[in-house]
Design an enzyme around this catalytic site. Sequence first.
Site, PDB file in Angstrom:
ATOM      1  CG  ASP A  34      -2.236  -0.307   1.166  1.00  0.00           C
ATOM      2  OD1 ASP A  34      -2.719  -0.395   0.037  1.00  0.00           O
ATOM      3  OD2 ASP A  34      -2.907  -0.475   2.205  1.00  0.00           O
ATOM      4  CG  ASP A  36      -1.895   7.895  -0.309  1.00  0.00           C
ATOM      5  OD1 ASP A  36      -1.166   8.887  -0.190  1.00  0.00           O
ATOM      6  OD2 ASP A  36      -2.441   7.565  -1.390  1.00  0.00           O
TER       7      ASP A  36
END
Lengths: 261, 261
Positions: A34, A36
């Site tokens: 991932d 952010d």
Amino acid sequence: MAEVEAGGDEGRCVRLNAKRAQELLADVDTVLFDCDGVLWRGETAVSGAPETLTALRARGKRLGFITNNSSKTREAYAEKLRRLGFGGPTGPGAGSEVFGTAYCTALYLRQRLTGLPTPKAYVLGSVALATELEAVGVSCVGVGPEPLQGDGPSAWLDEPLEPDVRAVVVGFDPHFSYMKLTKAVRYLQQPGCLLVGTNMDNRLPLENGRFIAGTGCLVRAVEMAAQRQADVIGKPSRFIFDCVSQEYGINPERTIMGKSH
Amino acid sequence: MAEVEAGGDEGRCVRLNAKRAQELLADVDTVLFDCDGVLWRGETAVSGAPETLTALRARGKRLGFITNNSSKTREAYAEKLRRLGFGGPTGPGAGSEVFGTAYCTALYLRQRLTGLPTPKAYVLGSVALATELEAVGVSCVGVGPEPLQGDGPSAWLDEPLEPDVRAVVVGFDPHFSYMKLTKAVRYLQQPGCLLVGTNMDNRLPLENGRFIAGTGCLVRAVEMAAQRQADVIGKPSRFIFDCVSQEYGINPERTIMGKSH
């Protein structure tokens, strides 16, 4: 695909120690991340993350970056990864490690609009989203500010629509407006017009625990007005993982995904 | 309160004939009406509706107009009713037949913010909504366009907030923007700040079967970003009917409500 959330162990959440981490990595070719809130918040790298990635690269692991954020092209993400110290390829194909929803939405539309002579999308989103769509042959209208025209609701409906719009795509759109919402719904009343949302995140995490509203809030508004459900590209929908699988030829047994809470 | 949908009869929907209508009306003091889509669509009265209301007035029935639309004050609605041929009082107190969500939201805030020295609301909505709020002593900020300030999400969060905002009110806001969504969520993170939605309608019906997105779409966007549910004023929520009940001293046995499908 095993999911590691600070170390997963039969459903419990455990912190990986050095030994366990070594064992885990020995069986793995590919590590997906991932972005952010996991690698960075806003323009600040999460402490320790660049070093971890550098170590993984040094051990020959293939890295993949999966982000629901639709505001950047693959190339722009590659540039951000390098800027924040995460390394990665440069030059042509620099974005090949990045699976963002702008890029994956383009792949989705290419798949769904195949065979149409002039596929066109009404895009509530960024220039980057439109750039990725245009790269696969979908022409885009609607990007940028769209202020109210005319003196009331009736007049807003008199604005001409572009011909041949086959999809409404809702991504991160800082210029979201009532006029755009109105137009989106008008396109969606046309037979066969797709509604695609890049992602349903309710918030976009920034530095210091701060956040702004996420793209999901805009998708919901369009869904509610159009009384239709969007096809969603980003996590936790499957499509974005299918994109990675297809391009990386992933073996789920030998892949782990580091994700946020 | 009996609900009549082209004539309600033990759950079945039947059209009233003259005899049944006479019988029904004989037992009734007050007739309440939906507005958008029932009395008018946009600026066009529904055929036969003005004559019906004139006949009811002639028979001494008390009329009430209930609308989820928050874009007009009571007075402006009274003016529209007269303009489209529905009659009604003039002069001071002309709006006394009208229960719109702008007015009823003001009553709700007066109730909920009671005791605060300087109740203030951040209003995503019209000047009319703010006017009704100000009339009960709630000062309003935020009405009108609010363009993006600064060069990105982080900068949007640096905009100063007004002190003492105790409620975020979401109504029909043609100037809805990402900046407003961002500010609304920031106010809602403050302890005790209320979230109030004027209504949850997904569409606002206009002339000729046309419609635009309804206020509910905007409320949902704010709800999703703030991860909170709004207190909703309009139908089918009870509050708007409580307002009528209180001001009219309604006897539910002797009241009917004409409503849209």
